[in-house]
Design a protein around this motif. Structure first.
Motif, PDB file in Angstrom:
ATOM      1  N   ALA A  33      55.066   4.957  36.150  1.00  0.00           N
ATOM      2  CA  ALA A  33      56.169   5.186  35.228  1.00  0.00           C
ATOM      3  C   ALA A  33      56.942   6.430  35.645  1.00  0.00           C
ATOM      4  CB  ALA A  33      55.636   5.328  33.807  1.00  0.00           C
ATOM      5  N   GLY A  34      58.191   6.535  35.176  1.00  0.00           N
ATOM      6  CA  GLY A  34      59.009   7.702  35.472  1.00  0.00           C
ATOM      7  C   GLY A  34      60.366   7.298  36.000  1.00  0.00           C
ATOM      8  N   ARG A  45      61.124  17.287  43.935  1.00  0.00           N
ATOM      9  CA  ARG A  45      60.429  17.143  42.653  1.00  0.00           C
ATOM     10  C   ARG A  45      60.235  15.652  42.360  1.00  0.00           C
ATOM     11  NH1 ARG A  45      59.932  21.580  39.929  1.00  0.00           N
ATOM     12  NH2 ARG A  45      58.647  21.506  38.048  1.00  0.00           N
ATOM     13  N   PRO A  46      59.255  15.030  42.994  1.00  0.00           N
ATOM     14  CA  PRO A  46      59.030  13.604  42.746  1.00  0.00           C
ATOM     15  C   PRO A  46      58.748  13.329  41.281  1.00  0.00           C
ATOM     16  CG  PRO A  46      57.794  14.366  44.664  1.00  0.00           C
ATOM     17  CD  PRO A  46      58.328  15.581  43.991  1.00  0.00           C
ATOM     18  N   THR A  47      59.383  12.293  40.759  1.00  0.00           N
ATOM     19  CA  THR A  47      59.253  11.952  39.346  1.00  0.00           C
ATOM     20  C   THR A  47      58.338  10.762  39.106  1.00  0.00           C
ATOM     21  OG1 THR A  47      61.319  10.732  39.621  1.00  0.00           O
ATOM     22  CG2 THR A  47      61.458  12.930  38.628  1.00  0.00           C
ATOM     23  N   ARG A  48      58.079   9.982  40.148  1.00  0.00           N
ATOM     24  CA  ARG A  48      57.156   8.856  40.037  1.00  0.00           C
ATOM     25  C   ARG A  48      56.670   8.507  41.445  1.00  0.00           C
ATOM     26  NH1 ARG A  48      61.192   3.633  38.852  1.00  0.00           N
ATOM     27  NH2 ARG A  48      62.073   3.532  40.962  1.00  0.00           N
ATOM     28  N   ALA A  49      55.597   7.759  41.497  1.00  0.00           N
ATOM     29  CA  ALA A  49      55.104   7.247  42.773  1.00  0.00           C
ATOM     30  C   ALA A  49      55.945   6.038  43.166  1.00  0.00           C
ATOM     31  CB  ALA A  49      53.639   6.867  42.670  1.00  0.00           C
ATOM     32  N   GLU A  50      56.421   6.051  44.409  1.00  0.00           N
ATOM     33  CA  GLU A  50      57.230   4.959  44.926  1.00  0.00           C
ATOM     34  C   GLU A  50      56.804   4.612  46.342  1.00  0.00           C
ATOM     35  OE1 GLU A  50      61.560   5.943  42.801  1.00  0.00           O
ATOM     36  OE2 GLU A  50      61.280   6.310  44.942  1.00  0.00           O
ATOM     37  N   VAL A  59      56.884   3.912  53.162  1.00  0.00           N
ATOM     38  CA  VAL A  59      56.875   5.362  52.982  1.00  0.00           C
ATOM     39  C   VAL A  59      56.471   5.656  51.539  1.00  0.00           C
ATOM     40  CG1 VAL A  59      58.219   7.495  53.102  1.00  0.00           C
ATOM     41  CG2 VAL A  59      58.700   5.624  54.707  1.00  0.00           C
ATOM     42  N   LEU A  60      55.393   6.414  51.374  1.00  0.00           N
ATOM     43  CA  LEU A  60      54.931   6.775  50.035  1.00  0.00           C
ATOM     44  C   LEU A  60      55.629   8.046  49.572  1.00  0.00           C
ATOM     45  CD1 LEU A  60      52.997   6.404  47.615  1.00  0.00           C
ATOM     46  CD2 LEU A  60      51.346   7.822  48.865  1.00  0.00           C
ATOM     47  N   VAL A  61      56.336   7.948  48.467  1.00  0.00           N
ATOM     48  CA  VAL A  61      56.830   9.132  47.765  1.00  0.00           C
ATOM     49  C   VAL A  61      55.809   9.412  46.667  1.00  0.00           C
ATOM     50  CG1 VAL A  61      58.715  10.176  46.466  1.00  0.00           C
ATOM     51  CG2 VAL A  61      59.202   8.501  48.273  1.00  0.00           C
ATOM     52  N   HIS A  62      54.999  10.436  46.875  1.00  0.00           N
ATOM     53  CA  HIS A  62      53.917  10.729  45.934  1.00  0.00           C
ATOM     54  C   HIS A  62      54.228  12.003  45.155  1.00  0.00           C
ATOM     55  CE1 HIS A  62      52.341  14.067  48.381  1.00  0.00           C
ATOM     56  NE2 HIS A  62      52.568  13.304  49.435  1.00  0.00           N
ATOM     57  N   ARG A  63      53.634  12.086  43.992  1.00  0.00           N
ATOM     58  CA  ARG A  63      53.797  13.287  43.182  1.00  0.00           C
ATOM     59  C   ARG A  63      52.966  14.430  43.764  1.00  0.00           C
ATOM     60  NH1 ARG A  63      52.631   9.779  37.898  1.00  0.00           N
ATOM     61  NH2 ARG A  63      51.308   8.794  39.486  1.00  0.00           N
ATOM     62  N   LEU A  64      53.243  15.646  43.327  1.00  0.00           N
ATOM     63  CA  LEU A  64      52.730  16.839  43.989  1.00  0.00           C
ATOM     64  C   LEU A  64      51.742  17.596  43.101  1.00  0.00           C
ATOM     65  CD1 LEU A  64      56.122  18.046  45.478  1.00  0.00           C
ATOM     66  CD2 LEU A  64      54.306  16.793  46.662  1.00  0.00           C
ATOM     67  N   PRO A  65      50.640  18.066  43.671  1.00  0.00           N
ATOM     68  CA  PRO A  65      49.612  18.746  42.875  1.00  0.00           C
ATOM     69  C   PRO A  65      50.152  19.987  42.187  1.00  0.00           C
ATOM     70  CG  PRO A  65      49.192  19.000  45.236  1.00  0.00           C
ATOM     71  CD  PRO A  65      50.271  17.988  45.095  1.00  0.00           C
ATOM     72  N   ALA A  79      48.202  13.189  44.646  1.00  0.00           N
ATOM     73  CA  ALA A  79      48.649  12.492  45.854  1.00  0.00           C
ATOM     74  C   ALA A  79      47.674  11.385  46.225  1.00  0.00           C
ATOM     75  CB  ALA A  79      48.803  13.483  47.009  1.00  0.00           C
ATOM     76  N   LEU A  80      46.376  11.647  46.087  1.00  0.00           N
ATOM     77  CA  LEU A  80      45.375  10.613  46.331  1.00  0.00           C
ATOM     78  C   LEU A  80      45.514   9.486  45.316  1.00  0.00           C
ATOM     79  CD1 LEU A  80      42.817   9.321  47.462  1.00  0.00           C
ATOM     80  CD2 LEU A  80      41.474  11.010  46.199  1.00  0.00           C
ATOM     81  N   GLN A  81      45.708   9.832  44.046  1.00  0.00           N
ATOM     82  CA  GLN A  81      45.885   8.794  43.028  1.00  0.00           C
ATOM     83  C   GLN A  81      47.058   7.890  43.374  1.00  0.00           C
ATOM     84  OE1 GLN A  81      45.908  10.164  38.916  1.00  0.00           O
ATOM     85  NE2 GLN A  81      44.672  11.947  39.462  1.00  0.00           N
ATOM     86  N   ASP A  82      48.159   8.498  43.816  1.00  0.00           N
ATOM     87  CA  ASP A  82      49.334   7.704  44.177  1.00  0.00           C
ATOM     88  C   ASP A  82      49.079   6.889  45.435  1.00  0.00           C
ATOM     89  OD1 ASP A  82      50.607   8.686  41.956  1.00  0.00           O
ATOM     90  OD2 ASP A  82      51.911  10.076  43.059  1.00  0.00           O
TER      91      ASP A  82
END
Length: 255
Positions: A8-9, A25-30, A77-83, A93-96
């Motif tokens: 979500a996001g 500032r990633p807002t969701r995993a894509e 390409v994974l756009v992952h959220r940041l710790p 990042a692992l969760q994404d």
């Protein structure tokens, strides 16, 4: 290119213009899907670097994906959220990454490679310790010597935010005393000998462990390379790394 939302996001926004976009500032995993123009022999999850503080989306994500397409690979390409950013957990990042694996598992089966540069290479190493894949390509990545107990140089300060340091501490890739961080697949390494940002000790630690644990690791060290060479800064012997990695990947895809 197709964007696949994994969480979500709001859709992610990027600073700058191609070919130099950065996601700060990633807002969701894509997943940003770049599909081969020929029938794919495999697929790759691509992880851009940025020190877990931002994502170098074009330089270390899109350009890598498009190169992989020329090798007959579908690339995502994974756009992952940041710790630590926006309250995210240390292992976000692992969760994404696991969400990405869940999505790819819904597609027709193909051999899977992980490809990551800089901090994205650390995440590629983390992902190589998860479910089955045929290999991981890791370039100039802080895979283990940012861990609090294995730092090089000794006494290097912890990295802010605390969640980022905690993720490095939880996942030192290639340290024999941390067996959960030993890759379950063959690994290809490309490093710069005199890199002041990611010291060569990161690669050397994994090479020593590979010898001890009989892991399949191929390592290339380039004397003239600077940190962040990717597919752009190739005025040195590192100009060979894409061809070396391509040959290595093709070997993993052979029946």
């Amino acid at each position: 290119m197709n964007v696949i939302a994994l969480s979500a996001g709001e859709p992610n926004a990027f600073d700058g213009a191609p070919p130099d976009r950065i996601c700060r500032r990633p807002t969701r995993a894509e997943l940003h899907a770049y599909l081969s123009h020929t029938p794919a022999r495999g697929r790759a999850l691509v992880y851009a670097g940025g020190g877990y503080l931002q994502l170098m989306h074009d330089k270390e994500g899109v350009e890598i994906a498009q190169w992989l397409n020329t090798l007959g690979l579908d690339a995502y390409v994974l756009v992952h959220r940041l710790p630590g950013q926006d309250g995210h957990a240390a292992d976000i990042a692992l969760q994404d990454g696991l969400l990405a694996l869940d999505h790819l598992a819904t597609l027709a089966p193909l051999p899977l490679l992980h490809v990551g540069l800089s901090s994205g290479g650390h995440l590629a190493g983390v992902m190589a310790c998860q479910r089955d894949s045929v290999g991981a390509v890791i370039a100039y990545a802080p895979i283990n010597a940012n861990h609090r107990d294995h730092k090089f140089p000794v006494g290097k300060p912890d990295f802010p935010p605390p969640e980022k340091q905690a993720f490095y501490d939880a996942w030192p890739i290639g340290i024999a005393t941390e067996p959960h961080g030993l890759p379950k697949c063959p690994v290809f390494l490309a490093y710069a000998l005199h890199d002041p940002i990611v010291p060569i000790q990161h690669a050397l630690n994994l090479v020593v462990t590979a010898q001890q644990e009989k892991l399949d690791v191929e390592a290339h060290v380039f004397a003239q390379a600077e940190h962040g060479f990717a597919l752009r800064e190739l005025a040195g012997t590192q100009d060979q790394w894409p061809a070396l990695a391509a040959r290595w990947m093709q070997g993993r895809l052979q029946p």
